[in-house]
Design a protein around this motif. Sequence first.
Motif, short mmCIF file in Angstrom:
data_model
loop_
_atom_site.label_atom_id
_atom_site.label_comp_id
_atom_site.label_asym_id
_atom_site.label_seq_id
_atom_site.Cartn_x
_atom_site.Cartn_y
_atom_site.Cartn_z
N GLY A 57 0.78 -1.24 0.00
CA GLY A 57 0.00 0.00 0.00
C GLY A 57 0.81 1.28 0.00
O GLY A 57 0.24 2.37 0.03
N ALA A 58 2.11 1.18 -0.02
CA ALA A 58 2.96 2.38 -0.02
C ALA A 58 3.32 2.76 -1.45
O ALA A 58 3.52 1.91 -2.30
CB ALA A 58 4.22 2.13 0.79
N LYS A 59 3.37 4.07 -1.70
CA LYS A 59 3.79 4.55 -3.00
C LYS A 59 4.36 5.95 -2.87
O LYS A 59 4.14 6.65 -1.88
CB LYS A 59 2.66 4.51 -4.02
CG LYS A 59 1.49 5.40 -3.70
CD LYS A 59 0.42 5.21 -4.76
CE LYS A 59 -0.82 6.01 -4.40
NZ LYS A 59 -1.87 5.85 -5.40
N VAL A 60 5.11 6.34 -3.90
CA VAL A 60 5.73 7.65 -3.94
C VAL A 60 5.22 8.36 -5.18
O VAL A 60 5.28 7.81 -6.28
CB VAL A 60 7.27 7.54 -3.96
CG1 VAL A 60 7.92 8.90 -4.13
CG2 VAL A 60 7.77 6.86 -2.71
N VAL A 61 4.71 9.58 -5.01
CA VAL A 61 4.18 10.37 -6.11
C VAL A 61 5.21 11.46 -6.42
O VAL A 61 5.60 12.22 -5.53
CB VAL A 61 2.83 11.00 -5.75
CG1 VAL A 61 2.30 11.84 -6.90
CG2 VAL A 61 1.83 9.93 -5.37
#
Length: 105
Positions: A57-61
């Motif tokens: 569920g982790a992400k970098v925008v």
Amino acid sequence: MYAIVEIQGQQFKAEEGKKLFVHHIKDVEAGKTVEFDKVLLVDVDGAVKVGAPTVEGAKVVVEVVNPLVKGDKVIVFKMKRRKDSRKKNGHREQFTQVEVKQVIA
């Protein structure tokens, strides 16, 4: 808060507001946002979550600042002594400059 994210085979420390030079990303334009979901580690106020292999569920925008930046010229010179053998070659690596907008954990 920061995250270790894998972008194009390399690992980067991503914090909000930080600018990064990553390997050239094709088909992106300046001002567009790109999401990376291969987050390997997340640190939220000292609480570290390590993924196996990635954090769920982790992400970098990130926002693309400059889609094509050329790096410094690298000269490769090969020579064998007493054989009259010399070869000079050079290249410039291509990068994309991105700015981290948000780290979602």
